[in-house]
Design an enzyme around this catalytic site. Structure first.
Site, PDB file in Angstrom:
ATOM      1  N   GLU A 110       0.810  -1.219   0.000  1.00 50.74           N
ATOM      2  CA  GLU A 110       0.000   0.000   0.000  1.00 50.74           C
ATOM      3  C   GLU A 110       0.843   1.269   0.000  1.00 50.74           C
ATOM      4  O   GLU A 110       0.411   2.296  -0.523  1.00 50.74           O
ATOM      5  CB  GLU A 110      -0.912   0.024   1.227  1.00 50.74           C
ATOM      6  N   HIS A 152       9.578   6.298   6.990  1.00 45.93           N
ATOM      7  CA  HIS A 152       8.285   6.642   7.571  1.00 45.93           C
ATOM      8  C   HIS A 152       8.169   5.946   8.919  1.00 45.93           C
ATOM      9  O   HIS A 152       8.367   4.738   9.020  1.00 45.93           O
ATOM     10  CB  HIS A 152       7.148   6.184   6.654  1.00 45.93           C
ATOM     11  N   HIS A 193       6.115   6.101  13.093  1.00 45.78           N
ATOM     12  CA  HIS A 193       5.068   6.629  13.957  1.00 45.78           C
ATOM     13  C   HIS A 193       5.707   7.131  15.250  1.00 45.78           C
ATOM     14  O   HIS A 193       5.178   6.926  16.342  1.00 45.78           O
ATOM     15  CB  HIS A 193       4.024   5.560  14.257  1.00 45.78           C
ATOM     16  N   HIS A 226      -1.440  10.456  11.312  1.00 45.87           N
ATOM     17  CA  HIS A 226      -0.728   9.230  10.936  1.00 45.87           C
ATOM     18  C   HIS A 226       0.693   9.168  11.475  1.00 45.87           C
ATOM     19  O   HIS A 226       0.990   8.341  12.320  1.00 45.87           O
ATOM     20  CB  HIS A 226      -0.730   9.089   9.407  1.00 45.87           C
TER      21      HIS A 226
END
Length: 222
Positions: free
Chosen positions: A80, A100, A102, A167
């Site tokens: 994705e 990327h 979190h 996000h």
């Protein structure tokens, strides 16, 4: 082994090392979720699976910018995000790596839809001498999300990071090591920004700070 095999092996090792450094620095979320990639050429990238706590080179996949898996395997949850990475590489031809995460404090700013100000020296030194902008929310990996990222990159041509609303954090740089250093600098800055609110709030750098840091770096290197 071909030259491309050599490049792939080198980039895989760099991504594995970057992932280990991020965990050692303590900037990852409880889940350990992240994705890291490195550019192989003008059409392909090397991409990690979605969880990188115990990343090994054999887990990485070679993916075309069009989303096709060319070598290795990707679960659907990782597939994705291919478009997100490809869009950054195409918008920023000099980008060599993307991370990327979190990271908790940076993600707090993303959840609050608040740009992260550049008020700590490590951000200046590691490539983010401006506020980290917020990309409007879109479903993970969707056209809306990717368009939001590319729109911000076109409007902010010198930013090396963006916050993905509700996000997390997306950082890009010349190579995996430099990109990981910036992730750490941004997370530390977000932590400091939040902590500073308890004692009256953070304060901007004085005028000329960026130039002063560059001069100090150049003097140390000479």
């Amino acid at each position: 082994m071909s030259d491309m095999d050599d490049i792939r092996a080198q980039r895989a090792g760099e991504l594995v090392q970057a992932a280990r450094e991020l965990f050692a620095a303590g900037v990852m979320s409880h889940s350990g979720h992240a994705n890291l990639s490195a550019r192989l050429d003008g059409e392909r990238l090397l991409l990690t699976p979605g969880f990188v706590r115990h990343l090994e080179p054999g887990q990485l996949a070679t993916v075309g910018f069009d989303g096709r898996v060319l070598e290795g395997e990707l679960r659907s949850v990782s597939a994705e995000i291919t478009a997100m990475h490809s869009a950054v590489y195409q918008a920023r031809p000099h980008t060599g790596a993307i991370i990327h995460t979190h990271s908790p404090a940076a993600t707090a700013f993303a959840v609050a839809h608040r740009p992260l100000p550049c008020r700590t020296e490590p951000m200046l030194r590691f490539g983010q001498a401006e506020d980290v902008p917020v990309v409007p929310w879109g479903p993970r990996g969707s056209d809306a999300s990717v368009r939001g990222i590319t729109d911000v990159l076109h409007r902010r041509p010198t930013t090396s990071a963006v916050l993905l609303a509700n996000h997390g954090l997306l950082v890009f740089g010349p190579d995996p090591a430099a990109t990981a250093h910036l992730v750490v600098a941004i997370e530390e800055s977000a932590e400091a920004e939040i902590a500073a609110t308890a004692i009256g709030g953070a304060v901007d750098f004085p005028p000329g700070a960026q130039e002063a840091v560059r001069a100090a770096i150049a003097q140390a290197a000479s």
